[in-house]
Design a protein around this motif. Structure first.
Motif, PDB file in Angstrom:
ATOM      1  N   ASN A   1      98.377  23.066   1.408  1.00 36.71           N
ATOM      2  CA  ASN A   1      98.906  21.615   1.327  1.00 36.71           C
ATOM      3  C   ASN A   1      99.786  21.626   2.518  1.00 36.71           C
ATOM      4  OD1 ASN A   1      98.995  18.833   0.788  1.00 36.71           O
ATOM      5  ND2 ASN A   1     100.439  19.255  -0.958  1.00 36.71           N
TER       6      ASN A   1
ATOM      7  N   GLN B   1      89.534  20.282   4.592  1.00 38.78           N
ATOM      8  CA  GLN B   1      89.462  19.226   3.273  1.00 38.78           C
ATOM      9  C   GLN B   1      90.679  18.513   3.297  1.00 38.78           C
ATOM     10  OE1 GLN B   1      86.614  19.247   0.966  1.00 38.78           O
ATOM     11  NE2 GLN B   1      87.474  17.307   0.748  1.00 38.78           N
ATOM     12  N   GLU B   2      91.771  19.143   3.216  1.00 37.27           N
ATOM     13  CA  GLU B   2      93.103  18.624   3.113  1.00 37.27           C
ATOM     14  C   GLU B   2      93.314  17.220   4.105  1.00 37.27           C
ATOM     15  OE1 GLU B   2      95.949  22.053   2.427  1.00 37.27           O
ATOM     16  OE2 GLU B   2      93.759  22.687   2.923  1.00 37.27           O
TER      17      GLU B   2
ATOM     18  N   SER C   1     104.704  18.455   2.767  1.00 34.07           N
ATOM     19  CA  SER C   1     103.629  18.813   2.522  1.00 34.07           C
ATOM     20  C   SER C   1     102.628  17.594   3.074  1.00 34.07           C
ATOM     21  CB  SER C   1     103.139  19.006   1.070  1.00 34.07           C
ATOM     22  OG  SER C   1     103.108  17.737   0.383  1.00 34.07           O
ATOM     23  N   THR C   2     101.279  18.049   3.264  1.00 35.47           N
ATOM     24  CA  THR C   2     100.347  17.128   3.766  1.00 35.47           C
ATOM     25  C   THR C   2     100.232  15.897   2.876  1.00 35.47           C
ATOM     26  OG1 THR C   2      98.950  19.023   4.409  1.00 35.47           O
ATOM     27  CG2 THR C   2      97.917  16.749   4.312  1.00 35.47           C
ATOM     28  N   THR C   3     100.502  15.853   1.596  1.00 39.27           N
ATOM     29  CA  THR C   3     100.354  14.977   0.625  1.00 39.27           C
ATOM     30  C   THR C   3     101.721  14.116   0.809  1.00 39.27           C
ATOM     31  OG1 THR C   3      99.186  16.200  -0.930  1.00 39.27           O
ATOM     32  CG2 THR C   3     100.310  14.418  -1.716  1.00 39.27           C
TER      33      THR C   3
ATOM     34  N   ASP D   1      91.020  14.374   3.312  1.00 38.86           N
ATOM     35  CA  ASP D   1      91.401  13.870   2.290  1.00 38.86           C
ATOM     36  C   ASP D   1      92.626  12.903   2.433  1.00 38.86           C
ATOM     37  OD1 ASP D   1      89.677  14.890   0.493  1.00 38.86           O
ATOM     38  OD2 ASP D   1      91.030  16.387  -0.265  1.00 38.86           O
ATOM     39  N   SER D   2      93.501  13.261   3.459  1.00 37.11           N
ATOM     40  CA  SER D   2      94.654  12.415   3.793  1.00 37.11           C
ATOM     41  C   SER D   2      93.860  11.070   4.416  1.00 37.11           C
ATOM     42  CB  SER D   2      95.543  13.000   4.968  1.00 37.11           C
ATOM     43  OG  SER D   2      96.338  12.098   5.414  1.00 37.11           O
TER      44      SER D   2
ATOM     45  N   ALA E   1      91.658  24.080   6.728  1.00 36.62           N
ATOM     46  CA  ALA E   1      92.541  22.770   6.318  1.00 36.62           C
ATOM     47  C   ALA E   1      91.688  21.748   6.328  1.00 36.62           C
ATOM     48  CB  ALA E   1      93.756  22.939   6.971  1.00 36.62           C
TER      49      ALA E   1
END
Length: 363
Positions: free
Chosen positions: A300, A45-46, A350-352, A49-50, A43
């Motif tokens: 995500n 990359q996610e 979600s992460t986003t 990215d956050s 995870a």
């Protein structure tokens, strides 16, 4: 509750200039810093990215030099470690996801390789209750200082006879002394009063005995800070029975790995624990509980809190205290409010969505 939040922020803020006295900050060009970014496996990359999204929303003066490193080699047997080392040598500071370590015989830990190559010898993990997340106990607030480069992680193994494997555990006075000094310096700068050496000197009388005695010897130079010691199996039991007794723990490599995972479970999971790694010249920030998250890769759903708080520690290391304070406060506020939570802490976001909620708080 407010005092709890402030104390955690204060504990992290004090790391702004905490790296070793010989360490060198990265060069700043036009008011901006270039930082090595290693997204990592699973995870990684996610959650990195956050951080990138949050930094961009706040115009944080950090430019990323992204280096792809993976524990799974490409067709040419390429892992990217050499590029990461060269990037960190240039930039001095990095933000890093966790790299996968395969369990087969040929699989080497790239996390360990990176730390050894750059002599990033001190791991710092902050284990503390976060308001809004129900842990097993209240009142948990301790720091785990872990030696990163020797002990069982020396990586020296051989098969002396078919079916007989000898693994060498290397312990040196020099490295025991410098990690002990790091732990006591941290305690002194953060108004902590007790440093506990974790060991197995009742069995490994020479190696762990050296570590235990060296920590006690170093402690004599720090007035006002008490020093004691615990056998690692007892320390593990004490961690799940009465973790409030701990203040600063200093450990060889393997014991620190075990206790950081126990600590993460106590406060709500690995997605909440920030961490940092320091050497004489370099500092690399990564989640304190080294879980890769291969099972949730690309879904995500990962909790980016640990990575965001580690990135805030990085900002304080760079002297960007105002941005660090705003980002960490917004993260704590979202968690405490409880409307947007990732699955690991009882929500469905979600992460986003979690990242967007932090940005909304920052607006």
């Amino acid at each position: 509750m407010l005092r709890t939040v402030v104390r955690q922020r204060t504990a992290i803020r004090s790391l702004a200039t905490f790296a070793s006295p010989e360490s060198v900050l990265p060069k700043k060009y036009g008011g901006r810093y270039t930082v090595t970014l290693i997204p990592g496996d699973g995870a990684g990359q996610e959650i990195t990215d956050s951080v990138k999204t949050i930094f961009k929303s706040q115009n944080v003066p950090v430019d990323w030099e992204v280096v792809e490193v993976s524990g799974v080699a490409d067709g040419a047997g390429h892992h990217g470690v050499d590029e990461a080392v060269e990037s960190l040598k240039r930039n001095k500071v990095g933000l890093k996801g966790i790299l996968y370590t395969p369990t087969d015989k040929s699989g080497k830990s790239l996390n360990v390789a990176l730390r050894k190559e750059l002599d990033i010898y001190a791991s710092l993990v902050l284990i503390k209750n976060i308001p809004g997340v129900k842990g097993i106990y209240d009142g948990i607030d301790f720091a785990l200082v872990r030696e990163n480069t020797e002990g069982e992680y020396s990586g020296l193994e051989h098969q002396s006879y078919p079916g007989v494997v000898e693994s060498l555990k290397i312990m040196t006075r020099f490295k025991s002394e410098r990690i002990a000094k790091f732990a006591f310096d941290f305690a002194e700068k953060n108004n902590r009063k007790l440093v506990t050496a974790i060991h197995k000197a009742n069995i490994m009388k020479l190696g762990d005995g050296l570590f235990r005695q060296t920590v006690k010897d170093v402690g004599q130079d720090y007035s006002g800070i008490e020093v004691n010691d615990l056998i690692v199996d007892n320390a593990s039991m004490q961690a799940v029975a009465k973790p409030q007794q701990f203040d600063v723990l200093v450990t060889p490599n393997l014991y620190g790995s075990i206790l950081s995972n126990i600590g993460a479970a106590l406060i709500g999971g690995p997605g909440l624990v920030p961490g940092a790694n320091f050497g004489r010249e370099y500092a690399v920030f990564e989640p304190g509980c080294r879980h890769v998250g291969l099972d949730i890769k690309g879904k995500n759903t990962a909790n980016p809190t640990a990575m965001i708080l580690s990135a805030a520690m990085m900002l304080r290391h760079l002297g960007l205290n105002e941005q660090a304070d705003k980002i960490s406060k917004a993260t704590y506020d979202v968690i405490e409010e409880g409307k947007v939570r990732t699955r690991d802490i009882g929500g469905s976001a979600s992460t986003t969505e979690f990242t967007d909620a932090i940005i909304e708080k920052l607006a």
